[in-house]
Write an enzyme that holds these catalytic residues in place. Sequence first.
Site, PDB file in Angstrom:
ATOM      1  CG  ASP A  38      46.175  38.117  49.313  1.00 49.40           C
ATOM      2  OD1 ASP A  38      47.705  38.160  48.890  1.00 49.40           O
ATOM      3  OD2 ASP A  38      45.746  39.400  49.287  1.00 49.40           O
ATOM      4  CG  HIS A  39      45.158  37.822  45.201  1.00 50.02           C
ATOM      5  ND1 HIS A  39      43.990  39.201  44.558  1.00 50.02           N
ATOM      6  CD2 HIS A  39      45.707  38.750  45.984  1.00 50.02           C
ATOM      7  CE1 HIS A  39      44.764  39.945  45.089  1.00 50.02           C
ATOM      8  NE2 HIS A  39      45.612  40.062  46.385  1.00 50.02           N
TER       9      HIS A  39
ATOM     10  CG  HIS B  51      51.518  43.680  43.508  1.00 52.51           C
ATOM     11  ND1 HIS B  51      51.031  44.070  44.521  1.00 52.51           N
ATOM     12  CD2 HIS B  51      50.872  42.683  43.869  1.00 52.51           C
ATOM     13  CE1 HIS B  51      51.412  42.587  46.291  1.00 52.51           C
ATOM     14  NE2 HIS B  51      50.342  41.672  45.621  1.00 52.51           N
TER      15      HIS B  51
ATOM     16  CG  HIS C 260      44.288  43.707  49.429  1.00 53.06           C
ATOM     17  ND1 HIS C 260      43.938  43.190  49.906  1.00 53.06           N
ATOM     18  CD2 HIS C 260      44.951  43.635  48.201  1.00 53.06           C
ATOM     19  CE1 HIS C 260      44.906  42.362  49.602  1.00 53.06           C
ATOM     20  NE2 HIS C 260      45.663  42.277  48.753  1.00 53.06           N
TER      21      HIS C 260
ATOM     22  CG  HIS D  23      48.105  38.731  41.957  1.00 49.66           C
ATOM     23  ND1 HIS D  23      47.199  39.527  41.936  1.00 49.66           N
ATOM     24  CD2 HIS D  23      48.911  39.336  43.677  1.00 49.66           C
ATOM     25  CE1 HIS D  23      47.044  39.632  43.254  1.00 49.66           C
ATOM     26  NE2 HIS D  23      48.391  39.591  43.845  1.00 49.66           N
TER      27      HIS D  23
ATOM     28  CG  HIS E  38      50.892  37.651  45.818  1.00 50.60           C
ATOM     29  ND1 HIS E  38      51.428  39.012  46.038  1.00 50.60           N
ATOM     30  CD2 HIS E  38      52.146  36.860  46.189  1.00 50.60           C
ATOM     31  CE1 HIS E  38      52.193  39.312  46.129  1.00 50.60           C
ATOM     32  NE2 HIS E  38      52.761  38.282  45.941  1.00 50.60           N
TER      33      HIS E  38
ATOM     34  CG  ASP F  69      46.942  42.986  45.578  1.00 48.50           C
ATOM     35  OD1 ASP F  69      45.543  42.775  45.631  1.00 48.50           O
ATOM     36  OD2 ASP F  69      47.789  41.869  46.514  1.00 48.50           O
TER      37      ASP F  69
HETATM   38 FE    FE Z   1      46.535  41.187  48.014  1.00 55.52          FE
HETATM   39 ZN    ZN Z   2      49.005  40.574  46.204  1.00 59.14          ZN
END
Ligand code: FE
Ligand code: ZN
Length: 256
Positions: free
Chosen positions: A59-60, A113, A170, A55, A57, A132
């Site tokens: 942090d990905h 999410h 995570h 996805h 975001h 996530d």
């Molecule tokens: Fe994340």
């Molecule tokens: Zn995420």
Amino acid sequence: MLTIIQLPVLNDNYIYLLHDGESGQTAAIDPAVAAPVLAALSQYGWQLSQILITHHHSDHIGGITALKAQTSCMVIAAAADQHRIPDVDRGVMENDVVAIGQHKAQVIATPGHTSGHIVYYFAEDGLLFCGDTLFVMGCGRLFEGTAGQLWASLQKLKGLPSETRIYCSHEYSQSNGRFALTLEPDNQALQEKMRWVDQCRTNGLPTVPSTLAEERASNPFLRTDSPSVQKSCAREGKPAVEVFAAIRHLKDRFNS
Ligand code: FE
Ligand code: ZN
């Protein structure tokens, strides 16, 4: 066999490298940052052939541009998210197949999410890379989807074979487990899992992967039929999706 390397990055993210010895192909899943991926590639003598994204975001996806520039790898992500993920070469949808050498992964759409979230399921290898959507003893927050959507997405994953190994993005197991114990203090599988998780974290070890069998036994978001879960959110005998929405809401407040 796929060799899986787990790279802990940022606060609590995992990047996964999947290497197929036969074809020599290597894929990175959700590269939040580029440097640790490049370091691992040179350590193992591997070349990056693909990036798989769950996805949009940051942090990905934060490492995509640098990795693509250095390796010319192919970037694969949800077609629906192509406008908000850089350098995507191939947009995929539910049931599309992504391959690392001979190892095939089915794309499963798991909105909730985020609206475009997808996961990669390697049926023959028994591996699920779920970003996530599903966490060890937990699930993703609702940023873009409804509780009903995330519930339906988790139901798809819950139906996969018990021995499926669950690779989430995570390390949230400890706080997830603490919350889970407030809902099911008497769940022995959960108690045991938490003892193991605490031990791992004390020793600085990852608690990922899990298995679907363990998640079915300990993850409250897959256990909406548990009388204890229903009671702790005052939803006794209510439809599963209502119980799910209630405990997702409780978890949001538990974190903050
Ligand atoms: Fe994340
Ligand atoms: Zn995420």
